[in-house]
Enzyme design. Structure first.
Site, PDB file in Angstrom:
ATOM      1  N   ASP A   1       0.824  -1.201   0.000  1.00  0.00           N
ATOM      2  CA  ASP A   1       0.000   0.000   0.000  1.00  0.00           C
ATOM      3  C   ASP A   1       0.867   1.262   0.000  1.00  0.00           C
ATOM      4  O   ASP A   1       1.933   1.301   0.621  1.00  0.00           O
ATOM      5  CB  ASP A   1      -0.891  -0.020   1.256  1.00  0.00           C
ATOM      6  CG  ASP A   1      -1.950   1.061   1.232  1.00  0.00           C
ATOM      7  OD1 ASP A   1      -2.605   1.219   0.196  1.00  0.00           O
ATOM      8  OD2 ASP A   1      -2.123   1.739   2.258  1.00  0.00           O
TER       9      ASP A   1
ATOM     10  N   GLU B   1       0.790  -0.319  -5.069  1.00  0.00           N
ATOM     11  CA  GLU B   1      -0.373   0.571  -5.081  1.00  0.00           C
ATOM     12  C   GLU B   1       0.147   1.956  -5.448  1.00  0.00           C
ATOM     13  O   GLU B   1       0.692   2.666  -4.617  1.00  0.00           O
ATOM     14  CB  GLU B   1      -1.044   0.562  -3.704  1.00  0.00           C
ATOM     15  CG  GLU B   1      -2.344   1.366  -3.652  1.00  0.00           C
ATOM     16  CD  GLU B   1      -2.115   2.821  -3.284  1.00  0.00           C
ATOM     17  OE1 GLU B   1      -2.197   3.678  -4.203  1.00  0.00           O
ATOM     18  OE2 GLU B   1      -1.851   3.100  -2.115  1.00  0.00           O
TER      19      GLU B   1
ATOM     20  N   ASP C   1     -11.432   1.620  -0.879  1.00  0.00           N
ATOM     21  CA  ASP C   1     -11.615   3.034  -0.545  1.00  0.00           C
ATOM     22  C   ASP C   1     -12.627   3.727  -1.461  1.00  0.00           C
ATOM     23  O   ASP C   1     -13.048   4.847  -1.164  1.00  0.00           O
ATOM     24  CB  ASP C   1     -10.283   3.788  -0.641  1.00  0.00           C
ATOM     25  CG  ASP C   1      -9.403   3.561   0.572  1.00  0.00           C
ATOM     26  OD1 ASP C   1      -9.942   3.262   1.654  1.00  0.00           O
ATOM     27  OD2 ASP C   1      -8.173   3.688   0.443  1.00  0.00           O
TER      28      ASP C   1
END
Length: 489
Positions: A289, A336, A389
Site C-alpha cells: 500500500d 499501489e 476506498d
C-alpha cells in the site's frame, strides 16, 4: 509461482465480510464455501485487506502488529471439531468480541487438557519459529489488556521505555495472558494455512495487502522506537498522510509515525525484510500500500489537524528494494501507485518490475490520455473497477451527473450492459494480466454497501454479504466472461 504468467480474474473481499459467525466473518466454513464459489466462477485469485489485529475502529490499515493475525478471524466451530472447545455458539445479545475471547480462553484450556503430543509440538514449533515478533506482541497485548486498552506511550514509564527489570516482572505477572496470546496466534496461522492449502489445491491464489505505515499504538513501534519518528516520551513528531486528493479536499492525516529510514538502512532494512518474508509465507501475491511513499512521502507535523500543510520528503528509493531483492529474491509484490504519482515514482516501480494498479472509476475525465482508460493499460498491471476506498461501482455511477456519465457511455457504449456490469466487462477485457472485482460490484450493490469512506472515522470496515445475494445469473455471467476474455489459466 509467477502469478502474472497468465491472465487471471480475482475478487476483492476481506474475510470479515464473509457471512457466518456473529460479529464478523472469519476463517471457518464460509471461507471455504467462498473458495468453492470462486472455483465455480473460474476465478483464480482472492484478494484480502491486511489480516492484522485492529484497533477499536476496525481499520486493517492501523494494526497492532505487522505480523500477527486478528483474533476475530479465528473460527470457533473448527475448534469444537478439534475437540478443544465444547460450544462455539455466541449470544447475539452480548458483545461478540468479548464472547470470542472467552471462548478462545476455554479453547486454550481444552488444548492443554486434550491436545496430542503432535499438536503440542506444533504449537511449540510455531512459538519458536515466530519468536522474533511473537514475544514482543504477546507481552504488548497482555500489557495493553492490563492497562485497559491504553496506548503503550501512556503506560508507566519503566514499561513504556522497556526497562529490562520492569519487563521481566511483567512477564512473570502476566505469564498466563502472554501464553494465551501465543496460543491465539497459533490458531490464526493454523487456520489460515489450512484455508490457503484448500484454495491453492483448487487453483485459487491468495493476494494479500501490506500497509506501508505502522500504527503508533502497536507492538512494533513500542518494541523498536528507534526506527520511528517518536520522541523520548513516545509521542509522534511527524505523521503520515497524503495531500488533498480525489478522496478529500483537506488531504488525509493518517497519524502513523514516519520511519527513520537512515536507521533502518544501517542493518539492511532487516525489520522490513522480515515483514515481507512473513507475508510471503501467507500469500501468493502481496499488494504494498502507498508505494509512492518509498520514493517520497508526505510529512505532517504531529500537531497539525489536517494534511494540508505537509511537505514531500525523499524516501529510501532504490536502496530499499535492492535490499529486499538481495534477501528475498524476486518480489511477489504489486505496487499501489494511486494518488500523486510522479515520473520518479513510476521509474522506481518499473526498475524493480513491480506491477501497478488501474482503477476504472478514475478513468472517465474526458481525456484520452487518462492512464486508467483501458486502451492505456499495461499488461503487467492489476485492473480494478474500484478498491476498498472507493464507492461501489453502482454507487459511484448513481452519484455522477448526466454530464459526468456521458464520457463513460461514450467510451464503453451506452446500451451494452447496465452498471456495474458495464465496468466489470471493461475490467475483464483489459490487457492487464490481473482483473480484480470487489465483491460488492459482483453483487450489484449500491453505495450503502461500501467498505470504507476515507477521512470518515466511524462506521467503516463492517460490510458483510449474505449467501442469498449470490444468484445463479451472476455466476453464469462470470463464468462466461472469465472464459470469453481469456482469464481461465
Amino acid at each position: 509461482m509467477d502469478v502474472f504468467a497468465r491472465r487471471r480474474a480475482g475478487v476483492l473481499l476481506h474475510p470479515t465480510s464473509l457471512p457466518g459467525s456473529l460479529g464478523n466473518g472469519d476463517l471457518g466454513p464460509d471461507a471455504y464455501r467462498f473458495v468453492d464459489l470462486l472455483v465455480d466462477c473460474r476465478i483464480t485469485l482472492w484478494q484480502t485487506l491486511p489480516l492484522g489485529p485492529t484497533h477499536e475502529d476496525l481499520s486493517p490499515y492501523q494494526c497492532l502488529s505487522v505480523h500477527a493475525g486478528d483474533f476475530r478471524l479465528i473460527n470457533l466451530q473448527l475448534l469444537v471439531e478439534q475437540g478443544w472447545l465444547d460450544d462455539a455458539g455466541l449470544d447475539p445479545s452480548q458483545d461478540p468480541d468479548v464472547q470470542r475471547r472467552l471462548r478462545l480462553a476455554a479453547a486454550h484450556d481444552g488444548f492443554q487438557r486434550q491436545a496430542s503430543a503432535e499438536e503440542r509440538e506444533a504449537f511449540a514449533r510455531f512459538a519458536c519459529e515466530h519468536a522474533g515478533w511473537l514475544e514482543d506482541f504477546a507481552l504488548y497485548q497482555a500489557l495493553r489488556g492490563a492497562h485497559r486498552g491504553k496506548a503503550w506511550y501512556q503506560w508507566p514509564r519503566a514499561i513504556c521505555d522497556r526497562q529490562p527489570a520492569a519487563l521481566a516482572r511483567e512477564r512473570t505477572r502476566l505469564a498466563q495472558q502472554i501464553e494465551q496470546v501465543r496460543f491465539e496466534q497459533f490458531l490464526f496461522y493454523r487456520q489460515w494455512k489450512q484455508l490457503r492449502r484448500y484454495a491453492n489445491e483448487r487453483g485459487v491464489l491468495l493476494f494479500g495487502d501490506i500497509p506501508i505505515f505502522v500504527a503508533h499504538d502497536s507492538a512494533d513501534v513500542w518494541a523498536h522506537r528507534e526506527w520511528f519518528s517518536v520522541d523520548a516520551h513516545g509521542q509522534s513528531q511527524v505523521v503520515a498522510g497524503v495531500p488533498p486528493d480525489y478522496f478529500s479536499a483537506t488531504g488525509q492525516r493518517w497519524g502513523n509515525p514516519h520511519y527513520h529510514w537512515d536507521a533502518l538502512q544501517q542493518d539492511g532494512y532487516r525489520w522490513w525484510v522480515e515483514r515481507i518474508r512473513s507475508q510471503m509465507e501467507m500469500f501468493d501475491l502481496v499488494r504494498i500500500d502507498h508505494f509512492r511513499g518509498f520514493e517520497a512521502y508526505w510529512e505532517i507535523d504531529a500537531h497539525a489537524e489536517t494534511a494540508v500543510d505537509g511537505r514531500w520528503v525523499k524516501g529510501p528509493g532504490d536502496s530499499f528494494f535492492q535490499a529486499l531483492t538481495a534477501e528475498l529474491g524476486e518480489l511477489p509484490l504489486v505496487a499501489e501507485d494511486l494518488g500523486v504519482i510522479t515520473p520518479e515514482v513510476t521509474a522506481l516501480r518499473e526498475r524493480f518490475g513491480l506491477p501497478g494498479m488501474k482503477i476504472l472509476q478514475f478513468a472517465f475525465d474526458g481525456s484520452p490520455d487518462n492512464p486508467y482508460l483501458p486502451h492505456n493499460h499495461e499488461t503487467m498491471s492489476v485492473v480494478y473497477t474500484g478498491t476498498h476506498d472507493n464507492n461501489t461501482t453502482l454507487g459511484w455511477y448513481q452519484e455522477l451527473s448526466d454530464d459526468q456519465r456521458w464520457p463513460v457511455h461514450h467510451y464503453l457504449g451506452a446500451d451494452s450492459e447496465p452498471m456495474p456490469w458495464l465496468l466489470i466487462r471493461a475490467a475483464l477485457a483489459s490487457v492487464a494480466r490481473l482483473a480484480v472485482i470487489p465483491m460488492q460490484d459482483l453483487l450489484g450493490l449500491d453505495g450503502s454497501h461500501r467498505m470504507n469512506v476515507p477521512g470518515v472515522a466511524d462506521g467503516n470496515w463492517r460490510w458483510r454479504f449474505a449467501w442469498d445475494q449470490v444468484q445463479e445469473e451472476q455466476r453464469a455471467r462470470l463464468r462466461d466472461w472469465v472464459h470469453l476474455y481469456g482469464r481461465v489459466p
